[in-house]
Scaffold this motif. Structure first.
Motif, PDB file in Angstrom:
ATOM      1  N   THR A  26      71.112  68.750  96.075  1.00 30.15           N
ATOM      2  CA  THR A  26      71.634  67.629  95.288  1.00 30.15           C
ATOM      3  C   THR A  26      72.952  67.130  95.882  1.00 30.15           C
ATOM      4  O   THR A  26      73.173  65.916  95.994  1.00 30.15           O
ATOM      5  CB  THR A  26      71.848  68.058  93.826  1.00 30.15           C
ATOM      6  OG1 THR A  26      70.607  68.531  93.305  1.00 30.15           O
ATOM      7  CG2 THR A  26      72.316  66.889  92.983  1.00 30.15           C
ATOM      8  N   GLN A  27      73.817  68.058  96.267  1.00 29.24           N
ATOM      9  CA  GLN A  27      75.093  67.667  96.871  1.00 29.24           C
ATOM     10  C   GLN A  27      74.871  66.931  98.191  1.00 29.24           C
ATOM     11  O   GLN A  27      75.615  65.994  98.522  1.00 29.24           O
ATOM     12  CB  GLN A  27      75.964  68.906  97.088  1.00 29.24           C
ATOM     13  CG  GLN A  27      76.434  69.576  95.812  1.00 29.24           C
ATOM     14  CD  GLN A  27      77.198  68.632  94.897  1.00 29.24           C
ATOM     15  OE1 GLN A  27      78.017  67.832  95.350  1.00 29.24           O
ATOM     16  NE2 GLN A  27      76.922  68.714  93.606  1.00 29.24           N
ATOM     17  N   TYR A  85      73.943  63.433  97.290  1.00 29.98           N
ATOM     18  CA  TYR A  85      75.150  62.703  96.899  1.00 29.98           C
ATOM     19  C   TYR A  85      75.948  62.264  98.129  1.00 29.98           C
ATOM     20  O   TYR A  85      76.438  61.123  98.200  1.00 29.98           O
ATOM     21  CB  TYR A  85      76.035  63.585  96.016  1.00 29.98           C
ATOM     22  CG  TYR A  85      75.507  63.842  94.632  1.00 29.98           C
ATOM     23  CD1 TYR A  85      74.539  63.014  94.065  1.00 29.98           C
ATOM     24  CD2 TYR A  85      75.967  64.918  93.878  1.00 29.98           C
ATOM     25  CE1 TYR A  85      74.052  63.260  92.798  1.00 29.98           C
ATOM     26  CE2 TYR A  85      75.492  65.165  92.604  1.00 29.98           C
ATOM     27  CZ  TYR A  85      74.532  64.338  92.068  1.00 29.98           C
ATOM     28  OH  TYR A  85      74.050  64.574  90.804  1.00 29.98           O
ATOM     29  N   CYS A 139      74.260  59.362  99.753  1.00 29.18           N
ATOM     30  CA  CYS A 139      74.506  58.143  98.970  1.00 29.18           C
ATOM     31  C   CYS A 139      75.892  57.575  99.260  1.00 29.18           C
ATOM     32  O   CYS A 139      76.058  56.363  99.436  1.00 29.18           O
ATOM     33  CB  CYS A 139      74.383  58.439  97.477  1.00 29.18           C
ATOM     34  SG  CYS A 139      72.697  58.582  96.867  1.00 29.18           S
ATOM     35  N   ASP A 140      76.887  58.470  99.328  1.00 31.41           N
ATOM     36  CA  ASP A 140      78.251  58.026  99.615  1.00 31.41           C
ATOM     37  C   ASP A 140      78.332  57.362 100.980  1.00 31.41           C
ATOM     38  O   ASP A 140      79.022  56.353 101.149  1.00 31.41           O
ATOM     39  CB  ASP A 140      79.218  59.211  99.552  1.00 31.41           C
ATOM     40  CG  ASP A 140      79.344  59.790  98.147  1.00 31.41           C
ATOM     41  OD1 ASP A 140      79.007  59.072  97.183  1.00 31.41           O
ATOM     42  OD2 ASP A 140      79.774  60.954  98.019  1.00 31.41           O
ATOM     43  N   SER A 185      78.131  53.558  95.729  1.00 33.54           N
ATOM     44  CA  SER A 185      77.531  54.883  95.618  1.00 33.54           C
ATOM     45  C   SER A 185      77.547  55.448  94.200  1.00 33.54           C
ATOM     46  O   SER A 185      76.542  56.030  93.762  1.00 33.54           O
ATOM     47  CB  SER A 185      78.231  55.849  96.573  1.00 33.54           C
ATOM     48  OG  SER A 185      77.728  57.159  96.428  1.00 33.54           O
ATOM     49  N   ARG A 238      74.143  56.813  92.504  1.00 32.59           N
ATOM     50  CA  ARG A 238      74.030  58.200  92.055  1.00 32.59           C
ATOM     51  C   ARG A 238      73.658  58.283  90.583  1.00 32.59           C
ATOM     52  O   ARG A 238      72.868  59.148  90.173  1.00 32.59           O
ATOM     53  CB  ARG A 238      75.341  58.940  92.317  1.00 32.59           C
ATOM     54  CG  ARG A 238      75.582  59.229  93.780  1.00 32.59           C
ATOM     55  CD  ARG A 238      77.002  59.687  94.083  1.00 32.59           C
ATOM     56  NE  ARG A 238      77.355  60.906  93.399  1.00 32.59           N
ATOM     57  CZ  ARG A 238      78.345  61.703  93.788  1.00 32.59           C
ATOM     58  NH1 ARG A 238      79.059  61.412  94.868  1.00 32.59           N
ATOM     59  NH2 ARG A 238      78.631  62.806  93.113  1.00 32.59           N
ATOM     60  N   ASP A 242      73.848  61.096  87.737  1.00 36.28           N
ATOM     61  CA  ASP A 242      75.222  61.597  87.877  1.00 36.28           C
ATOM     62  C   ASP A 242      76.206  60.457  87.589  1.00 36.28           C
ATOM     63  O   ASP A 242      76.430  59.596  88.437  1.00 36.28           O
ATOM     64  CB  ASP A 242      75.445  62.136  89.285  1.00 36.28           C
ATOM     65  CG  ASP A 242      76.891  62.539  89.529  1.00 36.28           C
ATOM     66  OD1 ASP A 242      77.541  63.003  88.567  1.00 36.28           O
ATOM     67  OD2 ASP A 242      77.376  62.373  90.667  1.00 36.28           O
TER      68      ASP A 242
END
Length: 207
Positions: A2-3, A6, A9-10, A17, A21, A27
């Motif tokens: 998941t991280q 993320y 996405c960033d 982002s 997210r 999130d």
């Protein structure tokens, strides 16, 4: 994992982002207070909650690659994918409810049974509440089940009264009204606000 998603996405979406997210994995920790308030004031905060919109789109996209004549294979492939998606999102009640209902729709032809959405909703309710009874007091749980029950019970009567409108517009109005009316008591109780712009904003945002 998941991280890692993320972080990707960033890198891809930069200042957008936090919104990506929120929509993709639920999130909202990076969304600003003003962004959250804007979604709530417009009556479209459900876009930020993982629910039927996410599960149905993903299930439909995956099902496109598996022929209808293979209903058992289609069911297990979508089930595995949706379970993995729930795992990434930490099993929010609204997403579990949507996934259970999506799988019931896919299981019906495999079992040669008629699909019954209210029974699917009741099954999702039992699967969430039996292991976690305090889910009943979660805002996400209450809003998700209320909206779905409202759509299942109010959509057709409302759509029948809107026949003078073009069919796509009538369907969208009936969908938004049925969900808004069903969730109105919870919205007033939890957020202390009346979603005045809900109908107009959903007509634009949801499609």
């Amino acid at each position: 994992l998941t991280q890692a998603i993320y972080a990707r996405c960033d890198a891809l979406f930069l200042e957008a982002s936090p919104l990506v997210r929120a929509i993709v994995l639920g999130d909202t920790s990076k969304l600003s207070y003003f962004d959250n308030e804007a979604f709530r004031a417009a009556g479209v905060s459900h876009i930020l909650a993982l629910s039927g919109l996410n599960a149905s789109i993903l299930a439909a996209l995956l099902a496109l690659f598996i022929p209808k004549r293979r209903p058992v294979l289609r069911f297990f492939a979508v089930a595995a994918f949706l379970f993995f998606y729930c795992l990434l999102a930490a099993f929010p009640a609204s997403l579990v409810r949507a996934c259970v209902m999506s799988l019931c729709i896919l299981a019906a032809p495999a079992l040669r049974r008629r699909n019954d959405p209210l029974s699917s909703l009741a099954l999702a309710f039992a699967l969430i509440v039996l292991p976690q009874p305090f889910s009943l007091f979660s805002a996400g749980f209450q809003l998700s089940f209320a909206a779905t029950a409202g759509i299942l019970m109010l959509y057709e009567p409302l759509a029948a009264r809107l026949q003078k409108f073009p069919r796509p517009l009538a369907a969208e109005i009936a969908l938004t009204l049925s969900a808004t009316l069903a969730t109105l008591p919870f919205t007033l109780l939890i957020f202390k606000r009346l979603p005045l712009y809900s109908l107009a904003s959903n007509l634009v945002v949801v499609p």
